[in-house]
Design a protein around this motif. Structure first.
Motif, PDB file in Angstrom:
ATOM      1  N   ALA A  25       2.170   1.708  -3.493  1.00  0.00           N
ATOM      2  CA  ALA A  25       1.083   2.130  -4.393  1.00  0.00           C
ATOM      3  C   ALA A  25       0.736   3.591  -4.162  1.00  0.00           C
ATOM      4  O   ALA A  25       0.556   4.372  -5.113  1.00  0.00           O
ATOM      5  CB  ALA A  25      -0.145   1.240  -4.164  1.00  0.00           C
ATOM      6  N   GLU A  26       0.662   3.962  -2.898  1.00  0.00           N
ATOM      7  CA  GLU A  26       0.312   5.347  -2.568  1.00  0.00           C
ATOM      8  C   GLU A  26       1.377   6.323  -3.078  1.00  0.00           C
ATOM      9  O   GLU A  26       1.066   7.377  -3.638  1.00  0.00           O
ATOM     10  CB  GLU A  26       0.168   5.476  -1.049  1.00  0.00           C
ATOM     11  N   LYS A  77       0.825  -1.212   0.000  1.00  0.00           N
ATOM     12  CA  LYS A  77       0.000   0.000   0.000  1.00  0.00           C
ATOM     13  C   LYS A  77       0.859   1.261   0.000  1.00  0.00           C
ATOM     14  O   LYS A  77       0.537   2.243  -0.674  1.00  0.00           O
ATOM     15  CB  LYS A  77      -0.927  -0.006   1.216  1.00  0.00           C
ATOM     16  N   ALA A  78       1.952   1.225   0.751  1.00  0.00           N
ATOM     17  CA  ALA A  78       2.834   2.399   0.792  1.00  0.00           C
ATOM     18  C   ALA A  78       3.439   2.668  -0.582  1.00  0.00           C
ATOM     19  O   ALA A  78       3.519   3.813  -1.032  1.00  0.00           O
ATOM     20  CB  ALA A  78       3.940   2.188   1.825  1.00  0.00           C
ATOM     21  N   MET A 121      -6.548   2.075  -4.739  1.00  0.00           N
ATOM     22  CA  MET A 121      -5.390   2.960  -4.758  1.00  0.00           C
ATOM     23  C   MET A 121      -4.934   3.268  -6.178  1.00  0.00           C
ATOM     24  O   MET A 121      -3.830   3.745  -6.391  1.00  0.00           O
ATOM     25  CB  MET A 121      -4.279   2.350  -3.921  1.00  0.00           C
ATOM     26  N   LYS A 122      -5.818   3.021  -7.131  1.00  0.00           N
ATOM     27  CA  LYS A 122      -5.634   3.484  -8.518  1.00  0.00           C
ATOM     28  C   LYS A 122      -4.421   2.889  -9.249  1.00  0.00           C
ATOM     29  O   LYS A 122      -3.507   3.621  -9.689  1.00  0.00           O
ATOM     30  CB  LYS A 122      -5.529   5.022  -8.563  1.00  0.00           C
ATOM     31  N   SER A 169       1.080   6.695  -6.830  1.00  0.00           N
ATOM     32  CA  SER A 169      -0.041   7.567  -7.205  1.00  0.00           C
ATOM     33  C   SER A 169       0.336   9.027  -6.967  1.00  0.00           C
ATOM     34  O   SER A 169       0.077   9.893  -7.802  1.00  0.00           O
ATOM     35  CB  SER A 169      -1.286   7.197  -6.400  1.00  0.00           C
ATOM     36  N   LYS A 170       0.976   9.282  -5.846  1.00  0.00           N
ATOM     37  CA  LYS A 170       1.375  10.644  -5.499  1.00  0.00           C
ATOM     38  C   LYS A 170       2.382  11.212  -6.504  1.00  0.00           C
ATOM     39  O   LYS A 170       2.340  12.389  -6.860  1.00  0.00           O
ATOM     40  CB  LYS A 170       1.980  10.621  -4.086  1.00  0.00           C
ATOM     41  N   GLU A 183      -8.715  -3.210  -1.632  1.00  0.00           N
ATOM     42  CA  GLU A 183      -8.048  -2.023  -1.088  1.00  0.00           C
ATOM     43  C   GLU A 183      -6.977  -1.517  -2.048  1.00  0.00           C
ATOM     44  O   GLU A 183      -6.802  -0.302  -2.220  1.00  0.00           O
ATOM     45  CB  GLU A 183      -7.429  -2.348   0.276  1.00  0.00           C
TER      46      GLU A 183
END
Lengths: 280, 280, 280
Positions: free
Chosen positions: C93-94, C90-91, C126-127, C97-98, C122
């Protein structure tokens, strides 16, 4: 030696039995959940696929209640054991026992540390259908003792471990298989020898782990006799190794040809190569 | 270049030395404990097996007090490092130092993150017998600096890292090896070049990790000169790659033929192919 | 079927597009961070290397802030998922995206457990730039439902999952690819079929995972059209498989020849073999 085989079953039956079970794996494609060590995952999955089974490498305890009931058999291998993996192994084993689902234990390097031996003994108490190891591992489990191993390699021949295997089978209720120049399989009473295979398999990592997974696939399609399924799986893997060896120039090409041969094995090759008989 | 070799040892001695050490690995079959990354476990174990050593992939801290004293050398590789693996690496390194047992560090992608660099520096302080990396990794360690790497691939040639390697060897007391078109080995004073190998090795994952494990096996059988053992291991692996390359059509077949060749290497091939000499 | 291709792009353009992107991967050697399952790490890294990319198998959350910004794309694969790995996925992926960095999701066995499905959902939120799975996985994600899978193998053909893929693409904003006899790729509106590949790929573990990583490499070098990059990557991998199949005797030799072929692919082979067209 072969003449004694008739005590257990006619010699001619074994090759046909082995072929029938391989054909069963191919047609039924049993789902085999593997909780195994990091080293073996690749070869184990490819062994199962090439035999016609459907491998699933799931080790996470959160998934076991959902997933394990759908598996046709479970393979538990403690090769790169750490404390965080053990609860999932036990949860899967317990669920298998509860559901009457076969599961197979590979006690890799059982005697290499007290941590490892204790984990193995706890798993053995959870009633595996089959335990497959090398001579050192089976003796370590049977005597509940460390120090009988050199890393993952055996310092004993399989034939040195026959009595230990019988005792372990009697104590655990599992079919016990000991890999070696001759693979030994016992239910605690009769002892069968599977004589296929090549020495160079010992120079390829994870071949022992992979044949344990193949045993799980065979046990999944023959619930009537785990003993016969184990002997047949060991023989089929050994025949694939013999055919692969004809094309190999060393351990890495043997590994490739072994998997190709397992995928391509036909009835004629199985019937002419399988070499199984009871041992005194 | 070859004429300078006499400063260190007669040129003719190196091929014989390399062969003698390979023969020693085959006859002694040293037990090599590997605490390594997930990507390399399979090829590393097969490399050790094909060279005649006995690999054991044990990373669990609970087992180290029981197991590590029986290993003949330990290989520590931080490739897929996570915080939970680091204590076992340190415990094994500490036990090796205490017992006078050789251990080898592979600082994969040392400069890729501050977490990774810090872990490497802590391990370097624990007195590895050998450190083997690519140019970027050795420079990162020598300068204790991140940002000098592109993932796991080097952005530096080995020959760009000679001074960094010498400084690191002097500071750490380790033999330092830098892989590249020419493999560089130094004890902080003399610098030896091992010129065997093929460029396509860079297209196969875990070949660097695997040669580090092979170094551990060679160091295990020659405790009198870690420098010579390191140079010999790099050369033997390189010769196997050269012979394998003759049969290869790409990286995957090279990987197979490399392992087959390492298993089949004979004295004549080693003596005629090993190409080692001191560097200015 | 081919005559419809002109609605999307001239048929002749696709082979050239695929070749140009492979050439771009070779010349730019994008750094691809892979957070992937244990089974696939070896083949995935070798697939990326043979295509010319630079793989980095880093899964540790402590390193993501330092490392992920340097990656050109990230591949996230939940194959051997456990709770401890999910935060790093998740980190990464985030952060992608950022930073506007492409990332690709492989939802292995998405429907095999509620834990796994929840993790996938989930991650989908996160796109991801691309989602690639088999028919069962894409349907499970699209319907947010378990029970539509048999382990990691699909029980659906890719063509049965076209509507689910379109819905998932529309809901997530990702390009969605469904592997099968024909690979399906959609942005939620147009649907492209990539018809290269061989059936035996299903008998080799981690080929699906590996093509997802190859997609990440292609997306990294063509940020203007992820759809085209995905279709091209699937085709190139399929062509390599077709060429490899001509030399293969089974799944293990196919795996080897596939990687060799991917490494050796030239423009003529790509132009003559790529078979892509829009689907109705």
């Amino acid at each position: 030696m072969e003449s004694n085989s008739s005590q257990v079953r006619p010699t001619l039956e074994w090759p046909q039995k082995a072929w029938n079970l391989l054909a069963g794996v191919r047609s039924q494609s049993p789902l085999i959940q593997c909780i195994t060590n990091f080293v073996s995952m690749d070869l184990m999955a490819n062994t199962l696929l090439s035999a016609g089974a459907s491998p699933a490498m799931l080790h996470c305890i959160e998934e076991i209640p959902d997933f394990t009931p759908h598996a046709h058999a479970v393979c538990i291998n403690i090769g790169t054991l750490s404390p965080s993996w053990l609860p999932a192994m036990k949860a899967a084993a317990e669920l298998c026992s509860k559901l009457g689902k076969p599961w197979v234990l590979d006690p890799v390097a059982a005697g290499a540390s007290s941590f490892r031996l204790k984990a193995c003994m706890e798993l053995v108490e959870m009633k595996p259908t089959v335990i497959r190891g090398n001579g050192s591992e089976i003796v370590a489990l049977s005597k509940a003792s460390t120090g009988l191993t050199k890393g993952v390699d055996s310092i004993l021949e399989s034939t040195d471990a026959v009595e230990a295997a019988k005792l372990l089978a009697q104590a655990s209720g599992a079919i016990v298989a000991v890999s070696g120049a001759v693979d030994i399989v016992t239910d605690g009473k009769q002892v069968i020898g599977a004589r296929n295979g090549v020495a160079m398999l010992q120079k390829i990592t994870a071949t022992g782990c992979s044949v344990t997974a193949l045993i799980a696939a065979f046990v999944a399609v023959d619930k009537s006799s785990a003993l016969e399924a184990v002997v047949s799986a060991l023989s089929i893997f050994g025949v694939a190794a013999e055919l692969g060896m004809k094309m190999a120039n060393g351990p890495a090409s043997l590994r490739m040809h072994l998997i190709d041969s397992l995928h391509g094995l036909d009835e004629a090759a199985v019937l002419s190569h399988v070499n199984i008989g009871s041992l005194p």
